[in-house]
Design a protein around this motif. Sequence first.
Motif, PDB file in Angstrom:
ATOM      1  N   GLN B  66      -6.962  10.412   4.685  1.00 19.32           N
ATOM      2  CA  GLN B  66      -6.219   9.848   3.565  1.00 19.32           C
ATOM      3  C   GLN B  66      -4.753  10.126   3.762  1.00 19.32           C
ATOM      4  N   ASP B  68      -0.542   8.345   2.975  1.00 14.07           N
ATOM      5  CA  ASP B  68       0.234   7.270   2.369  1.00 14.07           C
ATOM      6  C   ASP B  68       0.401   6.136   3.349  1.00 14.07           C
ATOM      7  N   GLY B  74       1.671   2.319  -3.921  1.00 14.87           N
ATOM      8  CA  GLY B  74       0.556   3.251  -4.062  1.00 14.87           C
ATOM      9  C   GLY B  74      -0.630   2.925  -3.189  1.00 14.87           C
ATOM     10  N   SER B  76      -2.812   3.268   0.032  1.00 18.44           N
ATOM     11  CA  SER B  76      -2.960   4.373   0.974  1.00 18.44           C
ATOM     12  C   SER B  76      -3.893   3.978   2.102  1.00 18.44           C
ATOM     13  N   ASP B 133      -9.666   2.045   0.260  1.00 18.95           N
ATOM     14  CA  ASP B 133      -8.525   1.644  -0.551  1.00 18.95           C
ATOM     15  C   ASP B 133      -8.615   0.129  -0.688  1.00 18.95           C
ATOM     16  N   TYR B 186      -5.887  -2.342 -10.412  1.00 22.86           N
ATOM     17  CA  TYR B 186      -4.710  -1.515 -10.127  1.00 22.86           C
ATOM     18  C   TYR B 186      -3.941  -1.249 -11.415  1.00 22.86           C
ATOM     19  N   ALA B 195      -1.198   6.641 -12.717  1.00 27.13           N
ATOM     20  CA  ALA B 195      -0.977   6.699 -11.267  1.00 27.13           C
ATOM     21  C   ALA B 195      -0.961   5.286 -10.701  1.00 27.13           C
ATOM     22  N   TYR B 196      -0.195   5.101  -9.641  1.00 29.12           N
ATOM     23  CA  TYR B 196      -0.186   3.829  -8.935  1.00 29.12           C
ATOM     24  C   TYR B 196      -1.094   3.970  -7.721  1.00 29.12           C
ATOM     25  N   SER B 197      -2.280   3.438  -7.836  1.00 28.01           N
ATOM     26  CA  SER B 197      -3.206   3.667  -6.735  1.00 28.01           C
ATOM     27  C   SER B 197      -4.240   2.543  -6.630  1.00 28.01           C
ATOM     28  N   ASP B 199      -6.846   3.290  -4.772  1.00 30.89           N
ATOM     29  CA  ASP B 199      -7.892   4.093  -4.161  1.00 30.89           C
ATOM     30  C   ASP B 199      -9.223   3.877  -4.863  1.00 30.89           C
TER      31      ASP B 199
END
Lengths: 634, 513
Positions: B66, B68, B74, B76, B133, B186, B195-197, B199
């Motif tokens: 994992q 960035d 965000g 990954s 992701d 998202y 959070a901006y993710s 995942d």
Amino acid sequence: MHDFIWIIPLMPLLGAIINGLFGHILKGKAGFIASVAVLISFLYTVRAFFIVMDGTIIHNELFTWIQAGDFTAGAAVLVDQLSIVMMLVVTGVGFLIHVYSNGYMHGDRTVGKFFSYLNLFLFSMLMLVMGDNLLLLYLGWEGVGVCSYLLIGYFYEKESASKAGLKAFLANRVGDFGFAIGIFIIFSTIGTITYAGIEGQVDKLMAAGVVTSAALLLFMGACGKSAQFPLYIWLPDAMEGPTPVSALIHAATMVTAGVYMVARLSFLFVRSDVAMMVIVIIGTFTALFAATMALVNNDIKRVLAYSTISQLGYMFIGVGVGAFAAGVFHLMTHAFFKALLFLGAGAVMHSLADETDIRKMGNLYGKIKITALTFIMAWLAISGIPPFSGFFSKDEILAHAFLYSPLVWVFGAIGAFLTAFYMSRLVFLTFFGESRVEPEVEKHIHENPPVMTIPLMVLAVLSVVGGLIGIPAGLAYLWGGENHFANFLSPVFANAASYSEPHHISHALEYGLMAASILIALGGIYLAYLMYIKKAMDPDAIANRFSGAYKVLSNKYYVDEGVEAGILNPIVRFSQWLWHFVDTRVIDGFVNSAGKIVWLLSLIARRVQTGYVQHYASVMVVGVILILAYYIFR
Amino acid sequence: MEMSSLLNWVTFLPALGALVLLAIPRTETQLVKSWGLLVSLITFLASIPLFIMFDGNSAAMQFTTQMDWIPAIGASYHVGIDGLSILLYVLTTFIMPLAIFASWNSITERVKEYMIAMLILESAMLGVFISLDLILFYLFWEAMLIPMYLLIGVWGGKRRIYAALKFVVYTMVGSVLMLVAIVFLYILNNTYTGAYSFDLMAIMNLKISFSAQIWLFLAFALAFAIKVPMFPFHTWLPDAHVEAPTAGSVILAGVLLKMGTYGLLRFNLTLFPQAWEYFTPLFLWLGVIGILYGAWVAMVQTDIKKLVAYSSVSHLGFIILGMFAMTVTSMQGGILQMVNHGVSSGALFLAVGMIYERRHTREISEFGGVTRVMPVFSAFFLIICLSSLGLPGTNGFVGEFLILVGSYGNYPVFTIVATVGIIFAAAYLLWMFRRVMFGPLTEKNKSLTDLDGREIAIMIPVILMIFWIGVYPSTFTAKTEKTVEALIEKANKAKAEMVIEGRKPILSDFLGE
């Protein structure tokens, strides 16, 4: 314990692999290798037999075959009294037929392939009778089906042969469809598919109310494999295969798998009166129905094929009325005399340049004496003349059938009469009377080599004395004996026996029935004698007088035509419609017109296609922002 | 080497190999082909330790990386492998060398570009199976499309442009909606957690409202259903198969179709379990219709390749049934059947390719009696057909049987109808086999030559897999069992909540279960 037991199925598998990979190099030696593999299996089976005779049941798990979630199936064998009888028949008769094939298939172009298939068949058949659970039974069940498919279509360049193979496989798959669902029902109700597990939890199946449906669905599989009405249609055509195949697979072993299955699951079947009744009805009907078609057929192998279907019907009557040991006993004696009849038919064909039409035979008795004599032994056995083996086994079934319902006995007796008649017709037309052999063929008639005649003689001995191990108790009682065969098997059927009412047959009735069936058999033979030897009655005249019935019979009741017109053609037509209309017109029509609309729109959109990356990028950014904005501010 | 870095290496090895290919002059076709084969072989060999070291006793993601990737949004680089993906991952590395070796003689033009496309395709497919992701997944998903489009459009048959376009348009329609759904997830994630993710592991923990689940489920499911392909989204498949070169068909059947079923499990089931429950009847219907529809239409095909293509529709229907019946047994069967179908159908296309290269036709009526001149081919072809129709002892049986026996308890009627499919599977395959391989040898086929060493080398691994899975499936099922158990447990929890809320599955009144 008793790890050696795995040698029994694995030897033929090894033989199949060797011949499959190197058959083209081995050529003439392929048959030898295959035969030795089966001989070793047979010898180990004898060893296992003595262990089982001492009262030890061999249970041996090699590894877990399939495990997923709650479902488990082991690669495990269970050799008890029932399995060992089957194994002796399969390896014993199988070995004789392997030996015979060495002569019969001599000079064949792909003999390695032939013996590879034959060995593979024995492996599958042994797994079928040795497995300790329904899934191994199913493995063997479909395995023998494939070998049957391959061997029926062995002469694949003949259209009729490859068609017959396909027909056999598909008819069996229809049965297997039911069989599979039977397994699903059992597993989803009690969570196990081992025989021991099912036996222990039949009550749970009863409580869930699924015993009848499970039993009937499993029996549907038996109808396919053991050629019972209405799935019998493949067996007559299966005669396209080489004759030893007909003897081994389509007479002695594979087709009896259904009977074995019902006997194996006796504790399940016996709990459903409906299922048992259906088995009796189908068995009785098939026994009679197939016998009528044998009356008018002129192909030596097809007469025997209809006879096999009919005799299998008797076996199902036996297990259906709860006389499991009697059913299995008939299975065994039938294996002897029917294998002998087929091998004898093969020997006749071999002597007559592959002629199968009995109208072109006759008076062969003096020319191929060993073949003729052994064939006659088998004829007497199947006709039910004492003390030949078929008499005892068929009589035991009919006696039990009488107790179940006298009506079943009546139909069975009529079938016995027909059997005696058509078999006598076959024997008289083939071996006696005037010769109708074509002159060119006549010159070359020869007795077959010992590699073929010795198996005939061994089987003849078995056909004659094989019945003595299972003399009905009522008869054996006369000299203080007993039915050794039934006693030997009794532990297997103990559970089932406790649920069926103890049928007791009085000795007087038993002797009366016996006397009746002897008279019936003699009557059938005498009628054939009058028609085909004495010529006191002209068969052609009778056929003309009843021309309608004759036509129906010789066209096999038009069942094949019916299936084709009523089932196969509609399915094909429907499939064509699905393809041409639903797929091409409806779905693709929609897709293509959607495509066209997009194309029209793109004529407008084309103006946007400036070719500058920054334009595209800005349009994309605007788009993304709009989407995001919608969700954030809605 | 650390297992997680091995996973990364294996995934990108083909792409790296493609980069090296750029340096090889296009005239050196032999070198180009050998390089392509070598890279795919090394990829396969390197993936074996992953399979062996994968711990089947754990349902967790393994060999994860994992880091960035695009911090601004965000996204990954989050990859890993679990019971859902391990088999498909190795299946991909297994099939690629076979596909490349199969194109040895049939691809004569633009060999270099062909190999580059193949290798990039492999990396993209491997990436799809390990992405954790959503944006990464989407990237690989779309990246896969381009080389596949080229394989059909450049090296395909006569109607290749139509087929390639149909393939791309169909797939794009689905994946565009999936992108919208991804963006929505998202934003949703951001709203709840700040959070901006993208995942997957983070989004999985979101409590998504039932009504949102429905729409999101549909957006994802459409993309995957087209890929599977489920009836009635299947019509791109026969065209794509018929026009694609052999290797393209092998990859299409062997790997690409499984992305649909994999995606359904990976995303639809884990993210929207309640919607999954809600839509179960619909998917069971479509799955079972697909089984029979595919089998029937396959039966009347005149082109062998089209027949095999429709058979895929039928086979994938079984997998859908196993997945939606939601027992450990049926889902285990479904996952194993994905592998089995990859092996068996891939092999069927290989076999069809072999006779196509000899006769340049695939019309069944053009053949007859081929066994006589090609006995070795005949044996291989037969075994493959038997495995495809689910003969016990071969791989096809294990998967199919587990699906059916596992589904029966929950959905007896669907299972019974599905089981009818095994009759027709035998019918369309063996009927075709009879017409092509049996019967009198026709004049046109007299000069056919049997398989050469290269072709036998392609067939042997396939045959070994067929029997390995058929006889000892535990090697494979043991890797996936725990993951499946965890999946189902989680889904059952969600289902229980649904019952409390008093929600009923769609069409449930028509089920009769």
